[in-house]
Write an enzyme that holds these catalytic residues in place. Sequence first.
Site, PDB file in Angstrom:
ATOM      1  N   GLY A  88       0.823  -1.208   0.000  1.00 35.57           N
ATOM      2  CA  GLY A  88       0.000   0.000   0.000  1.00 35.57           C
ATOM      3  C   GLY A  88       0.848   1.246   0.000  1.00 35.57           C
ATOM      4  N   ASN A  89       0.236   2.368   0.222  1.00 33.92           N
ATOM      5  CA  ASN A  89       0.997   3.618   0.331  1.00 33.92           C
ATOM      6  C   ASN A  89       0.340   4.526   1.364  1.00 33.92           C
ATOM      7  OD1 ASN A  89      -0.912   5.484  -1.056  1.00 33.92           O
ATOM      8  ND2 ASN A  89      -0.519   4.089  -2.770  1.00 33.92           N
ATOM      9  N   ARG A  90       0.916   5.698   1.572  1.00 39.30           N
ATOM     10  CA  ARG A  90       0.543   6.514   2.716  1.00 39.30           C
ATOM     11  C   ARG A  90      -0.594   7.490   2.435  1.00 39.30           C
ATOM     12  NH1 ARG A  90       5.672   9.294   4.702  1.00 39.30           N
ATOM     13  NH2 ARG A  90       4.243   9.950   6.343  1.00 39.30           N
ATOM     14  N   ALA A 147      -3.565   7.859  -5.105  1.00 36.62           N
ATOM     15  CA  ALA A 147      -2.197   7.350  -5.259  1.00 36.62           C
ATOM     16  C   ALA A 147      -2.335   5.890  -5.664  1.00 36.62           C
ATOM     17  CB  ALA A 147      -1.443   7.493  -3.952  1.00 36.62           C
TER      18      ALA A 147
END
Length: 400
Positions: free
Chosen positions: A209-211, A276
């Site tokens: 995943g990402n932030r 994102a």
Amino acid sequence: MERDPKTIVVGVTGGIAAYKTCELVRGLVKRGHRVKVVMTEAATRFVTPLTFRTLTSEPVTVSMWADAPDARIHHISLAEEADVVVIAPCTANVIAKLAHGRADDMLTTTALASEAPLVVAPAMNVHMWRKPVTAGNVATLRARGAVIVEQVSGELACGDVGEGRLAPVEVILEAVEAELVRVRDLAGLRVLVTAGGTREPIDPVRFIGNRSSGKTGFAIAEEAARRGARVSLVTGPSALPDPFGCEVVRVETALQMRAAVLARATDADIIIMSAAVADFRPAIVASDKIKKADAPETIALERNPDILAELGARDDIRAVLVGFAAETTDVETNARGKLAAKGCHLVVANDVSDPTLGFGTDENRVLFVTAAGTERMDVLAKRAIARELLDRTAALVRSR
Ligand SMILES: Cc1cc2nc3c(=O)[nH]c(=O)nc-3n(C[C@H](O)[C@H](O)[C@H](O)COP(=O)(O)O)c2cc1C
């Protein structure tokens, strides 16, 4: 031409600058607006309700418990009627109440119940203004999207000198007018927004995943809906609640996001891709949880489709297309490259190397990059960025 009258709820609080609100109210009435004044008890010590009733030809409300003009609950009907709520002057006390969601009088209850844009013009002694608690409360309001009409410096009624004077009436009038222009200026348009980060599964419990928190995309969707657009928000997992008045499609992976976006893209007038989206996904997704002992040394990845580039390349998509670029170096150059490479009309670029801004925070500093040039914005609340972005995107739609 007869103008459609707008309803402005003017809140007056207990500051010495309350006498200037008479001029503000006159100015709003002169501009053709219907003005309804709500005063705190303290405000009535400075100016009488009779003054505002005479200037507006409307009843003035102070108490929650007074007889309402009709059978409806008055603070709710006022809150719904308002196209804009403006509080001028706004005391340190009411700023604190607004920041904490308190609703113990007619004004703060109406403000809390209203979905209308909130314009706050503070005025107070310079020491009250500079206290960290007041600064924190103002920052909280700003982060939630309230427009703060900054005080000006000068000699104060208490004899101190410093920032604390109510902004000039003309400046407050312009701030209210700016909010009114934005009211329903997107009516009739379909806006598709993506938000959050995608999750690419490794097995049933793990993912890449990402932030991204989704805050920017959610703010854009909410603001677009408030301005009258029909909004679809396609979002990766986010803790944020559904924004009011939007179709919300919650997805997990880049492929699911692509499908949800493509299903809506040809109908859209504006597409804002703030999500994102993971560039890669695990090539193999294990159907059972991978045991520690069986864990592979490496995870093979494969490339995800580039949804933005795909939209930009399609002839059947007529929307104004907005991309986001989160960069850590050469922010403007990379954003301009993305504008051309992805066929976007506007790229919102931000530098994510500063840990105090960007992912997960309420504020950000962005650049708006178009074929016409680059605009560098100050640090702004994400709600304010949404507002500025939609102003520019709406102008692009109109210029076609
Ligand atoms: C003469 C006088 C002037 C005042 N001016 C201000 C002011 O400009 N700003 C402010 O925040 N409070 C000011 N105050 C204090 C507020 O009136 C006080 O905090 C009051 O509780 C505010 O009530 P309200 O926020 O419900 O209107 C003033 C008080 C007095 C007596």
